[in-house]
Motif scaffolding. Structure first.
Motif, PDB file in Angstrom:
ATOM      1  N   ASN A  90      35.418  47.902  33.853  1.00 17.99           N
ATOM      2  CA  ASN A  90      35.772  46.492  33.895  1.00 17.99           C
ATOM      3  C   ASN A  90      36.333  46.051  32.539  1.00 17.99           C
ATOM      4  O   ASN A  90      35.607  45.997  31.547  1.00 17.99           O
ATOM      5  N   ASP A 115      40.411  36.304  45.753  1.00 18.09           N
ATOM      6  CA  ASP A 115      39.357  35.638  46.529  1.00 18.09           C
ATOM      7  C   ASP A 115      39.892  34.544  47.454  1.00 18.09           C
ATOM      8  O   ASP A 115      39.135  33.728  47.965  1.00 18.09           O
ATOM      9  N   PHE A 226      33.162  34.598  36.611  1.00 14.54           N
ATOM     10  CA  PHE A 226      33.112  34.043  35.269  1.00 14.54           C
ATOM     11  C   PHE A 226      31.874  33.181  35.073  1.00 14.54           C
ATOM     12  O   PHE A 226      31.831  32.022  35.464  1.00 14.54           O
TER      13      PHE A 226
HETATM   14  N1  UDP Z   1      38.500  39.298  38.113  1.00 11.37           N
HETATM   15  C1  UDP Z   1      38.853  40.510  37.526  1.00 11.37           C
HETATM   16  N2  UDP Z   1      38.089  40.997  36.493  1.00 11.37           N
HETATM   17  C2  UDP Z   1      37.002  40.326  36.015  1.00 11.37           C
HETATM   18  C3  UDP Z   1      36.679  39.077  36.597  1.00 11.37           C
HETATM   19  C4  UDP Z   1      37.453  38.593  37.640  1.00 11.37           C
HETATM   20  O1  UDP Z   1      39.831  41.147  37.933  1.00 11.37           O
HETATM   21  O2  UDP Z   1      36.355  40.823  35.089  1.00 11.37           O
HETATM   22  C5  UDP Z   1      39.305  38.790  39.240  1.00 11.37           C
HETATM   23  C6  UDP Z   1      38.499  38.395  40.461  1.00 11.37           C
HETATM   24  O3  UDP Z   1      38.251  39.510  41.296  1.00 11.37           O
HETATM   25  C7  UDP Z   1      39.408  37.393  41.118  1.00 11.37           C
HETATM   26  C8  UDP Z   1      40.068  36.701  39.921  1.00 11.37           C
HETATM   27  O4  UDP Z   1      39.932  37.613  38.824  1.00 11.37           O
HETATM   28  O5  UDP Z   1      40.396  37.987  41.901  1.00 11.37           O
HETATM   29  C9  UDP Z   1      39.444  35.363  39.621  1.00 11.37           C
HETATM   30  O6  UDP Z   1      38.059  35.514  39.464  1.00 11.37           O
HETATM   31  P1  UDP Z   1      37.018  34.458  39.997  1.00 11.37           P
HETATM   32  O7  UDP Z   1      37.361  34.042  41.392  1.00 11.37           O
HETATM   33  O8  UDP Z   1      35.667  35.028  39.808  1.00 11.37           O
HETATM   34  O9  UDP Z   1      37.265  33.256  38.990  1.00 11.37           O
HETATM   35  P2  UDP Z   1      37.314  31.694  39.292  1.00 11.37           P
HETATM   36  O10 UDP Z   1      38.089  31.499  40.574  1.00 11.37           O
HETATM   37  O11 UDP Z   1      35.910  31.274  39.414  1.00 11.37           O
HETATM   38  O12 UDP Z   1      38.023  31.138  38.100  1.00 11.37           O
END
Ligand code: UDP
Ligand code: MG
Length: 333
Positions: A90, A115, A226
């Motif tokens: 990661n 997502d 996050f």
């Molecule tokens: N993601 C990633 N690496 C990480 C964290 C997140 O590739 O270390 C991807 C996650 O799978 C998603 C996108 O980044 O496709 C956004 O993440 P998340 O939905 O958790 O963030 P939020 O929508 O809460 O900002």
């Protein structure tokens, strides 16, 4: 499903054929533990892209998932022009996006979360803006009603601090969901820094940009990747890569404290000369020592943050390492 299953047998390594036609659109999807979302995400992208452009490619970056994201993606994407890049661990979303940008070949590139929070229906508008001459079309959140008050305040404060003295305004509500021309992607890929704050860099590279307000959908499966610590780390990267003022502000604070100390010294001397010696003044001394001690530690801490960033950059390690790079369908569209 294990990685050596029958489906994998059909996967071939990415061919290095120079004469392959350039896709109109490359979709870049960073994914970290998204096994429950990824199949549907790919299906929707494929359906939408088929209607919008003649030729496209989907690049999924598996950012070191510990679940079956990689296998599920390959399984689901067998009939699509899909390329799956698995990072060795990661490395974070910013690096996953970079891996995707570097691998992309399209005349334009779309970055999309895995997502399904960002409605694909906006792609049409984005392409219209591109046809009108814009080179970077980015989504902004129309509102943040889904977030708690503390997160909203924290975000506001962060972007306010970040934009103090920043060379280019970094819009607070911009998403990574955006359509970029090849020119922009090339500019981003040419930047030498590894520890990246993409939201700042998008603005820094310039180009004709326009915002498209979108309503975020709810996350279908899983939770946001996050947490508080992740956001803090990203925030620190953002601050140290886009501001200098936290380094410089201490000169001003130092002068102000010194000036106050001189005035206070003069006042004490005058008072002693006029009224004679009275209270010993230990409390003033204690407060002054602790206050100055605190201020000095904070300033050293700020130096430390910038130094850590310099240290990381100087080491010159790559931002990410690719473990697997496979295409899961015939690409001769
Ligand atoms: N993601 C990633 N690496 C990480 C964290 C997140 O590739 O270390 C991807 C996650 O799978 C998603 C996108 O980044 O496709 C956004 O993440 P998340 O939905 O958790 O963030 P939020 O929508 O809460 O900002
Ligand atoms: Mg999300």
């Amino acid at each position: 499903m294990t990685r050596k299953s029958a489906n994998m047998a059909r996967i071939r390594p990415v061919p290095s054929v120079a004469s392959e036609p350039v896709p109109d659109l490359s979709f870049i999807v960073p994914a970290f533990n998204e096994e429950d979302n990824i199949a549907e995400t790919l299906r929707r992208i494929e359906a939408e892209a088929g209607q919008l452009v003649a030729r496209h490619e989907i690049i999924l970056i598996d950012d070191g998932s510990s679940d079956a994201t990689f296998e599920t993606a390959i399984q689901a994407g067998r009939a699509m022009p899909l390329r799956v890049i698995r990072l060795s661990r990661n490395f974070g979303k910013e690096q996953a996006i970079m891996a995707g940008l570097q691998a992309s070949k399209g005349a334009a590139v779309v970055i999309l979360d895995a997502d399904l929070q960002e409605p694909l229906c906006h792609l049409k508008t984005m392409l219209e803006h591109r046809a009108a001459g814009y080179e970077m079309i980015f989504a902004t959140r129309a509102h943040r009603a889904d977030e708690g008050l503390s997160k909203r305040l924290f975000t506001r404060l962060f972007y306010w601090l970040l934009n103090r003295g920043a060379e280019t305004e970094i819009p607070p509500d911009a998403r990574d969901f955006r359509l970029m021309d090849r020119k922009v992607v090339n500019a981003l890929c040419a930047l030498p820094e590894r520890n990246r704050f993409m939201k700042g860099l998008y603005g820094w590279v310039g180009f004709r940009s326009i915002a498209v307000p979108i309503e975020l959908e709810r996350r279908q499966n899983g939770t946001s990747k996050f947490g508080f610590r992740g956001l803090m780390r990203l925030g620190m990267t953002g601050m140290t890569s886009f501001t200098n003022w936290p380094l410089r502000v201490w000169t001003g604070i130092g002068f102000a404290i010194a000036a106050l100390a001189i005035l206070y010294g003069l006042w004490i001397t005058a008072r002693t000369l006029i009224f004679g010696v009275d209270v010993p003044g230990w409390s003033t001394l204690t407060v002054a020592i602790f206050l100055l001690g605190g201020v000095q530690l904070i300033s050293i801490g700020v130096l430390g943050e910038y130094l850590a960033r310099i240290f990381t950059e100087v080491k010159g390690r790559p931002g990410f390492i690719i473990a697997d790079d496979v295409v899961s369908a015939p690409r001769g569209l």
